[in-house]
Design a protein around this motif. Sequence first.
Motif, PDB file in Angstrom:
ATOM      1  N   SER A 122      11.114  28.652  35.827  1.00 24.86           N
ATOM      2  CA  SER A 122       9.797  28.494  36.442  1.00 24.86           C
ATOM      3  C   SER A 122       8.750  29.335  35.725  1.00 24.86           C
ATOM      4  O   SER A 122       9.051  30.114  34.830  1.00 24.86           O
ATOM      5  N   ASP A 123       7.489  29.215  36.144  1.00 26.22           N
ATOM      6  CA  ASP A 123       6.375  29.844  35.446  1.00 26.22           C
ATOM      7  C   ASP A 123       6.543  31.350  35.322  1.00 26.22           C
ATOM      8  O   ASP A 123       6.198  31.944  34.314  1.00 26.22           O
ATOM      9  N   ASP A 124       7.013  31.992  36.394  1.00 28.58           N
ATOM     10  CA  ASP A 124       7.122  33.447  36.338  1.00 28.58           C
ATOM     11  C   ASP A 124       8.398  33.907  35.650  1.00 28.58           C
ATOM     12  O   ASP A 124       8.626  35.099  35.491  1.00 28.58           O
ATOM     13  N   GLY A 125       9.260  32.936  35.249  1.00 27.10           N
ATOM     14  CA  GLY A 125      10.458  33.278  34.514  1.00 27.10           C
ATOM     15  C   GLY A 125      11.619  33.717  35.375  1.00 27.10           C
ATOM     16  O   GLY A 125      12.682  34.023  34.877  1.00 27.10           O
ATOM     17  N   ILE A 126      11.440  33.785  36.712  1.00 29.06           N
ATOM     18  CA  ILE A 126      12.504  34.243  37.600  1.00 29.06           C
ATOM     19  C   ILE A 126      13.283  33.036  38.088  1.00 29.06           C
ATOM     20  O   ILE A 126      12.714  32.050  38.517  1.00 29.06           O
ATOM     21  N   ASP A 127      14.591  33.116  38.010  1.00 33.15           N
ATOM     22  CA  ASP A 127      15.426  32.016  38.471  1.00 33.15           C
ATOM     23  C   ASP A 127      15.249  31.814  39.971  1.00 33.15           C
ATOM     24  O   ASP A 127      15.143  32.761  40.746  1.00 33.15           O
ATOM     25  N   SER A 128      15.244  30.569  40.371  1.00 39.37           N
ATOM     26  CA  SER A 128      15.166  30.266  41.795  1.00 39.37           C
ATOM     27  C   SER A 128      16.513  30.544  42.461  1.00 39.37           C
ATOM     28  O   SER A 128      17.520  30.757  41.817  1.00 39.37           O
ATOM     29  N   ASP A 129      16.499  30.521  43.812  1.00 39.17           N
ATOM     30  CA  ASP A 129      17.740  30.782  44.545  1.00 39.17           C
ATOM     31  C   ASP A 129      18.794  29.740  44.229  1.00 39.17           C
ATOM     32  O   ASP A 129      19.986  30.042  44.138  1.00 39.17           O
ATOM     33  N   GLU A 130      18.356  28.476  44.089  1.00 37.52           N
ATOM     34  CA  GLU A 130      19.316  27.415  43.783  1.00 37.52           C
ATOM     35  C   GLU A 130      19.953  27.641  42.420  1.00 37.52           C
ATOM     36  O   GLU A 130      21.156  27.425  42.233  1.00 37.52           O
ATOM     37  N   GLU A 131      19.121  28.064  41.421  1.00 41.29           N
ATOM     38  CA  GLU A 131      19.674  28.312  40.097  1.00 41.29           C
ATOM     39  C   GLU A 131      20.680  29.454  40.119  1.00 41.29           C
ATOM     40  O   GLU A 131      21.702  29.429  39.436  1.00 41.29           O
ATOM     41  N   LYS A 132      20.378  30.497  40.943  1.00 39.35           N
ATOM     42  CA  LYS A 132      21.303  31.613  41.040  1.00 39.35           C
ATOM     43  C   LYS A 132      22.634  31.163  41.639  1.00 39.35           C
ATOM     44  O   LYS A 132      23.702  31.584  41.219  1.00 39.35           O
ATOM     45  N   PRO A 173      13.764  35.771  31.488  1.00 35.55           N
ATOM     46  CA  PRO A 173      14.617  35.513  30.326  1.00 35.55           C
ATOM     47  C   PRO A 173      13.952  35.953  29.033  1.00 35.55           C
ATOM     48  O   PRO A 173      12.737  35.862  28.878  1.00 35.55           O
ATOM     49  N   VAL A 174      14.763  36.423  28.109  1.00 37.82           N
ATOM     50  CA  VAL A 174      14.283  36.865  26.802  1.00 37.82           C
ATOM     51  C   VAL A 174      14.648  35.800  25.781  1.00 37.82           C
ATOM     52  O   VAL A 174      15.749  35.252  25.794  1.00 37.82           O
ATOM     53  N   TRP A 175      13.708  35.519  24.862  1.00 37.10           N
ATOM     54  CA  TRP A 175      13.858  34.431  23.907  1.00 37.10           C
ATOM     55  C   TRP A 175      13.865  34.958  22.482  1.00 37.10           C
ATOM     56  O   TRP A 175      13.325  36.029  22.199  1.00 37.10           O
ATOM     57  N   ARG A 176      14.488  34.187  21.604  1.00 35.28           N
ATOM     58  CA  ARG A 176      14.517  34.526  20.187  1.00 35.28           C
ATOM     59  C   ARG A 176      14.531  33.241  19.359  1.00 35.28           C
ATOM     60  O   ARG A 176      14.710  32.133  19.904  1.00 35.28           O
ATOM     61  N   VAL A 177      14.357  33.399  18.065  1.00 34.56           N
ATOM     62  CA  VAL A 177      14.425  32.252  17.151  1.00 34.56           C
ATOM     63  C   VAL A 177      15.876  31.825  16.994  1.00 34.56           C
ATOM     64  O   VAL A 177      16.776  32.654  16.858  1.00 34.56           O
ATOM     65  N   ASN A 178      16.115  30.526  17.021  1.00 27.08           N
ATOM     66  CA  ASN A 178      17.453  29.970  16.842  1.00 27.08           C
ATOM     67  C   ASN A 178      17.694  29.737  15.352  1.00 27.08           C
ATOM     68  O   ASN A 178      17.344  28.705  14.804  1.00 27.08           O
ATOM     69  N   PHE A 179      18.289  30.713  14.683  1.00 24.57           N
ATOM     70  CA  PHE A 179      18.505  30.620  13.248  1.00 24.57           C
ATOM     71  C   PHE A 179      19.418  29.452  12.875  1.00 24.57           C
ATOM     72  O   PHE A 179      19.252  28.829  11.820  1.00 24.57           O
ATOM     73  N   ASP A 180      20.393  29.157  13.731  1.00 27.61           N
ATOM     74  CA  ASP A 180      21.345  28.079  13.418  1.00 27.61           C
ATOM     75  C   ASP A 180      20.638  26.739  13.242  1.00 27.61           C
ATOM     76  O   ASP A 180      20.978  25.954  12.352  1.00 27.61           O
ATOM     77  N   GLU A 181      19.656  26.465  14.092  1.00 30.29           N
ATOM     78  CA  GLU A 181      18.932  25.197  14.001  1.00 30.29           C
ATOM     79  C   GLU A 181      18.146  25.109  12.702  1.00 30.29           C
ATOM     80  O   GLU A 181      18.118  24.067  12.042  1.00 30.29           O
ATOM     81  N   PHE A 182      17.515  26.196  12.313  1.00 29.25           N
ATOM     82  CA  PHE A 182      16.761  26.188  11.063  1.00 29.25           C
ATOM     83  C   PHE A 182      17.684  25.982   9.862  1.00 29.25           C
ATOM     84  O   PHE A 182      17.358  25.229   8.938  1.00 29.25           O
ATOM     85  N   ILE A 183      18.837  26.634   9.872  1.00 31.24           N
ATOM     86  CA  ILE A 183      19.777  26.476   8.760  1.00 31.24           C
ATOM     87  C   ILE A 183      20.306  25.050   8.709  1.00 31.24           C
ATOM     88  O   ILE A 183      20.458  24.459   7.627  1.00 31.24           O
ATOM     89  N   ASN A 184      20.592  24.448   9.878  1.00 28.48           N
ATOM     90  CA  ASN A 184      21.061  23.061   9.902  1.00 28.48           C
ATOM     91  C   ASN A 184      20.019  22.116   9.309  1.00 28.48           C
ATOM     92  O   ASN A 184      20.342  21.210   8.534  1.00 28.48           O
TER      93      ASN A 184
END
Length: 519
Positions: A218-228, A261-272
């Motif tokens: 969601s917008d605030d990045g916090i998982d909802s109760d259902e997701e938990k 959640p913390v995000w990063r670049v997916n190096f595997d996709e770029f290499i593929n």
Amino acid sequence: MATSTPYGIKLAVHLIVNDFGNIVSKVCECLLRRGTLSKALICRFTDLPQDKVKKSLWVLIQHNCVQAFALEQEGGGRDTTVVVTQYMVLFNNIIHRLRFSKFATLATNDLDKEVFEILEGLLQHGRLTLTQILDRALDSHSGGNKDTHRETFIKLVQNRFVERCPAVEPLIALPTDGETPAKKGGGRSKKSKKEVTLEERALAAAIPMDAERFSITSDDGIDSDEEKKEKLSGLKVGEKRKQRKVEWDSELDIMGGKKEPVWRVNFDEFINRLRIKACVEYARAEYDNAAAVILGSMLEGTKRTESEVSLSLDSIFEEVIKSKEGLTMNLERVRSSLEQLDFCSEVDDTYSVNLKDIIQKAQLEEVESIVKKRYGIEAFRMFRSLSNGRPLDTDKISDRTFVDKKITPQILYKLWKDNYIQMEKVTTGGPRQTDFFLWRIKKDNLWHQILDELYHAALNLSLRYVHEVDQDREILNLSAEKAPPEVVKRKERLKKVRILLDSSLMKLDDAIMLFHDFL
């Protein structure tokens, strides 16, 4: 896990020194040379205080160069266990720092220019929350509002250029009775079974499943109760649900690591995608533009991570006509182009392409070009005659390559001395014993050596780049309008040298990926 070479380690350390300084590079070099270690052992081997080692590890983890994991070990008492945090270096991710400009160019070409700002932030800072990504994009004055930047971020995630970060410190438990490694001396079937290393187990445990890896909350990045609840219900029976508190939890809270959640670049996709691009360019150079268009269309119509692609002729044709270059092709033109490809096989109008075969052909051609430049055309012909792996004697090599029999041993000795070919002395039996030499190529050993030479060349170029910049650092901040002619000339020279070194390093990195990343 990726295997590094001596000069590969030196190049990785040089990249860390340039970006993070000597103390962080000392910790990184310790892990590169000694393997996975605990913090106590790192302090012991580096002679650094604990607080500096701790901060250095945070920096390396933040920039995806180190992965931590909690290893459960047998304790001193009966039926007791202890958990020790281990740190393993991610050699590939360090070398990927050479390719950040390639990654940014690839994403902007495949999507649009707007993704550059989001991607640049992740490449510079390693790991960011969505809030941090959006705030940085807004502060950059590149235009756009929060909603447009959010849409750009979603586009990057949907194309798998960006992923959720792996678990901070996954727990690797002791193997159960059923998972206990087989004892030595077993049957042949046990020998052929590949053993999974501790590092591979840790990486597999840290990386989330695709459903979570590329999911946007969601917008605030916090998982909802259902997701938990879904995540909780997804735990296996008997799995520990209580999360172990890691020692840098407080710092992750500051960065928003727990709440968002913390995000990063997916190096595997770029290499593929770079691998696919390299295969398409190989087809273009070896055959023609039509072959490149057809191969590219086949790869676009399938999963990018697959090494072997199989499609029917009709499906290939449907993919080909989607591109501008393929609009002028008919079905027979596509069929005839497929039949001329050496790396393409056909069964019942279904064509299969193995990317591994293309990469191996490209590797061989790269080595042949090195031999030709370094040793000459005669050595190139000899090396090619031995490239199938079958041993040949000196006279047969001379006959096949049309090289004088007096010169042939000299050239073969040069290649053998530099470990490009292998030699074996054979003595014939009988009353008159004679000695002759058999020559062959062991590709695995030679390819590893070539990779180390490529790392060496990349290190030299990087060092030369740093030297040129340091030499003229005082003139970089001077205004070109009020500067004297001598300063203007020096700035122009430095600009040309930097462009030349950058382009040479990028071409050299293409060869490094060919031998290290694409297979």
